[in-house]
Design an enzyme around this catalytic site. Structure first.
Site, PDB file in Angstrom:
ATOM      1  N   HIS A   1      -2.414  74.929  19.690  1.00  0.00           N
ATOM      2  CA  HIS A   1      -2.134  74.632  18.291  1.00  0.00           C
ATOM      3  C   HIS A   1      -1.752  73.168  18.109  1.00  0.00           C
ATOM      4  O   HIS A   1      -1.235  72.533  19.021  1.00  0.00           O
ATOM      5  CB  HIS A   1      -1.041  75.540  17.712  1.00  0.00           C
ATOM      6  CG  HIS A   1       0.266  75.515  18.445  1.00  0.00           C
ATOM      7  ND1 HIS A   1       0.452  76.087  19.681  1.00  0.00           N
ATOM      8  CD2 HIS A   1       1.461  74.994  18.083  1.00  0.00           C
ATOM      9  CE1 HIS A   1       1.706  75.920  20.059  1.00  0.00           C
ATOM     10  NE2 HIS A   1       2.339  75.254  19.111  1.00  0.00           N
TER      11      HIS A   1
ATOM     12  N   HIS B   1       0.274  70.485  15.515  1.00  0.00           N
ATOM     13  CA  HIS B   1       1.266  70.330  14.455  1.00  0.00           C
ATOM     14  C   HIS B   1       0.897  69.110  13.619  1.00  0.00           C
ATOM     15  O   HIS B   1       0.571  68.059  14.176  1.00  0.00           O
ATOM     16  CB  HIS B   1       2.660  70.060  15.045  1.00  0.00           C
ATOM     17  CG  HIS B   1       3.198  71.136  15.906  1.00  0.00           C
ATOM     18  ND1 HIS B   1       4.143  72.023  15.465  1.00  0.00           N
ATOM     19  CD2 HIS B   1       2.934  71.467  17.196  1.00  0.00           C
ATOM     20  CE1 HIS B   1       4.453  72.854  16.456  1.00  0.00           C
ATOM     21  NE2 HIS B   1       3.729  72.531  17.513  1.00  0.00           N
TER      22      HIS B   1
END
Length: 140
Positions: A102, A104
């Site tokens: 992932h 950010h």
């Protein structure tokens, strides 16, 4: 590290856990971080099983970056910010806490970042922020 299909992001992708969706396409999902480091903190995940960058197929890496470009542009317009910190962490020893790749996107200055996963955000505020960013994306 072997991919664990019970991680929270895998559950979000399967619809078992809800999220405040900002953007979605066939390869990615972007949503509000529920423990944000700054107002408007968005996460982008690929719709494939990858623990970290070294596991991520190139087609999904390109898709994540394409989505990131959309989100950054929308964050700037919707939130009236310029600085966006992009962070991606690989492995627990570097601080990764959810073992699904992932990225950010945090509207802030690098020196303003606080400890991650310290305070849960207000869910109504997250829904409002997600809608605000999503509206900018939809209008483009």
């Amino acid at each position: 590290m072997t991919y664990d299909n019970t991680n929270i992001f895998a559950k979000i992708l399967r619809g078992e856990i809800s999220c405040h969706k900002v953007y979605e396409d066939d390869k990615t999902l972007a949503f509000m971080d529920i423990m944000p480091q700054a107002m408007g903190h968005v996460l982008i995940i690929p719709k494939c099983q990858a623990v970290e960058l070294s596991d991520l197929p190139c087609e999904y890496a390109c898709a994540v970056f394409k989505t990131a470009q959309k989100i950054i542009t929308a964050q700037r317009k919707a939130l009236g910010v310029d600085g966006i910190v992009q962070v991606q962490i690989n492995h627990a020893k570097a601080g990764q806490s959810v073992f699904h790749y992932h990225m950010h996107l945090i509207p802030t200055h690098i020196h303003e970042l606080s400890k991650h996963e310290s305070i849960m955000a207000d869910q109504d505020e997250l829904a409002e922020l997600a809608n605000k960013i999503r509206t900018v994306i939809d209008d483009e």
